[in-house]
Write an enzyme that holds these catalytic residues in place. Structure first.
Site, PDB file in Angstrom:
ATOM      1  N   ASN A  90       1.007   3.870  -3.059  1.00  0.00           N
ATOM      2  CA  ASN A  90       0.691   5.293  -2.866  1.00  0.00           C
ATOM      3  C   ASN A  90       1.782   6.180  -3.451  1.00  0.00           C
ATOM      4  O   ASN A  90       1.500   7.186  -4.101  1.00  0.00           O
ATOM      5  CB  ASN A  90       0.550   5.613  -1.372  1.00  0.00           C
ATOM      6  CG  ASN A  90      -0.865   5.363  -0.869  1.00  0.00           C
ATOM      7  OD1 ASN A  90      -1.767   5.075  -1.640  1.00  0.00           O
ATOM      8  ND2 ASN A  90      -1.043   5.481   0.438  1.00  0.00           N
ATOM      9  N   GLU A 107       0.830  -1.215   0.000  1.00  0.00           N
ATOM     10  CA  GLU A 107       0.000   0.000   0.000  1.00  0.00           C
ATOM     11  C   GLU A 107       0.859   1.258   0.000  1.00  0.00           C
ATOM     12  O   GLU A 107       0.604   2.207  -0.740  1.00  0.00           O
ATOM     13  CB  GLU A 107      -0.915   0.026   1.236  1.00  0.00           C
ATOM     14  CG  GLU A 107      -1.873  -1.142   1.380  1.00  0.00           C
ATOM     15  CD  GLU A 107      -2.974  -1.176   0.335  1.00  0.00           C
ATOM     16  OE1 GLU A 107      -3.073  -0.222  -0.457  1.00  0.00           O
ATOM     17  OE2 GLU A 107      -3.711  -2.167   0.298  1.00  0.00           O
ATOM     18  N   ARG A 112      -9.768   2.936  -7.474  1.00  0.00           N
ATOM     19  CA  ARG A 112      -8.934   2.961  -6.282  1.00  0.00           C
ATOM     20  C   ARG A 112      -9.908   2.880  -5.114  1.00  0.00           C
ATOM     21  O   ARG A 112     -10.861   3.647  -5.046  1.00  0.00           O
ATOM     22  CB  ARG A 112      -8.093   4.242  -6.193  1.00  0.00           C
ATOM     23  CG  ARG A 112      -7.166   4.475  -7.371  1.00  0.00           C
ATOM     24  CD  ARG A 112      -6.071   3.415  -7.510  1.00  0.00           C
ATOM     25  NE  ARG A 112      -5.309   3.248  -6.271  1.00  0.00           N
ATOM     26  CZ  ARG A 112      -4.730   2.111  -5.916  1.00  0.00           C
ATOM     27  NH1 ARG A 112      -4.845   1.040  -6.663  1.00  0.00           N
ATOM     28  NH2 ARG A 112      -4.032   2.046  -4.813  1.00  0.00           N
TER      29      ARG A 112
END
Lengths: 150, 112
Positions: free
Chosen positions: A56, A52, A113
């Site tokens: 990002n 993650e 997303r």
């Protein structure tokens, strides 16, 4: 019982913000943690949290062109188990409103997303720290204690 | 092959395999959307039985397909979510989409 804290190992590396490096970053974390004999779930939780953070950085920090992502980690021996700390740092656009970015389901990433990146990082680790300056970049630090074989 | 798609009558079944992250899902999403746009199914079944890793990008895939299926009057169902993918799916509050009893999973414990 006396509290002991021994730093066992650490690593630091840089790689470009390319999509294929999401898997690369997970592989690094696996290789770093596996000798400490984590449970399958502990390992997957760490892999997901790192995935993650790196995603990002790829999607949000460097939206237009690839930049550099720095990832570092450390393993510390403690009474509770092995404390794993992973840091993911970019020099990208930064986050203007961290609490908004961290709130579940919020996303600036457009369709498909989920807006759950920080939620996964928060849920699957023990501690999550996010520092960000607009125009300078973001540092995400995650800590998780794994049981390991004592 | 990261995804195996079978179209049959009113449904499209997509068996996902391997590590589902943002990068790996780009071609998978395209293949599923192409199959859906051709078959216009009532149900899109996403199977996670052979998924070895998944982060929130997998949840994004589900949410995006729910929107797509809604636009053509269909729904999304999930199966094979006993593994790690299921943990992420439950965290996202999507456990309700998981099929409770499946013929393929005869061993699965029946919920009272």
């Amino acid at each position: 019982m006396q509290t002991k804290k021994n730093k066992l190992n650490n690593f630091s590396l840089k790689f470009p913000s390319l999509g294929r490096n999401e898997g690369f970053a997970r592989g690094i974390v696996s290789a770093f943690v596996l000798p400490l004999d984590p449970t399958v779930e502990e390992l997957n939780d760490l892999k997901a949290a790192v995935s993650e953070a790196v995603t990002n950085a790829i999607v949000h920090a460097y939206p237009n062109e690839a930049g550099t992502i720095e990832m570092s980690g450390s393993a510390t021996d403690s009474d509770a188990g092995y404390i794993i700390e992973i840091r993911v740092k970019d020099k990208g656009v930064g986050i203007a409103d961290i609490s908004q970015a961290m709130s579940p389901l919020y996303t600036s990433g457009g369709e498909d997303r989920a807006g759950l990146g920080f939620t996964v990082m928060e849920s699957f680790t023990d501690k999550l720290r996010v520092r960000s300056v607009v125009g300078k970049g973001t540092v995400v630090t995650m800590t998780k204690t794994i049981s390991g074989k004592q | 092959m990261p995804v195996n798609i079978v179209s049959k009558g009113d449904y499209v079944a997509a068996a996902l395999t391997g590590e589902l992250d943002h990068h790996n899902l780009i071609p998978i999403r395209q293949e599923i959307d192409t199959a859906v746009s051709i078959a216009l199914p009532k149900v899109l079944l996403l199977d996670f039985g052979d998924v070895t890793f998944m982060d929130s990008s997998g949840v994004g895939l589900i949410l995006g397909r729910m929107k797509l299926l809604k636009s053509i009057g269909g729904t999304v169902a999930l199966s094979g979510a006993e593994g790690y993918a299921g943990k992420v799916i439950r965290l996202a509050g999507l456990a309700g989409l998981i099929l409770k009893e499946e013929n393929e999973n005869a061993n699965e414990e029946k919920q009272a």
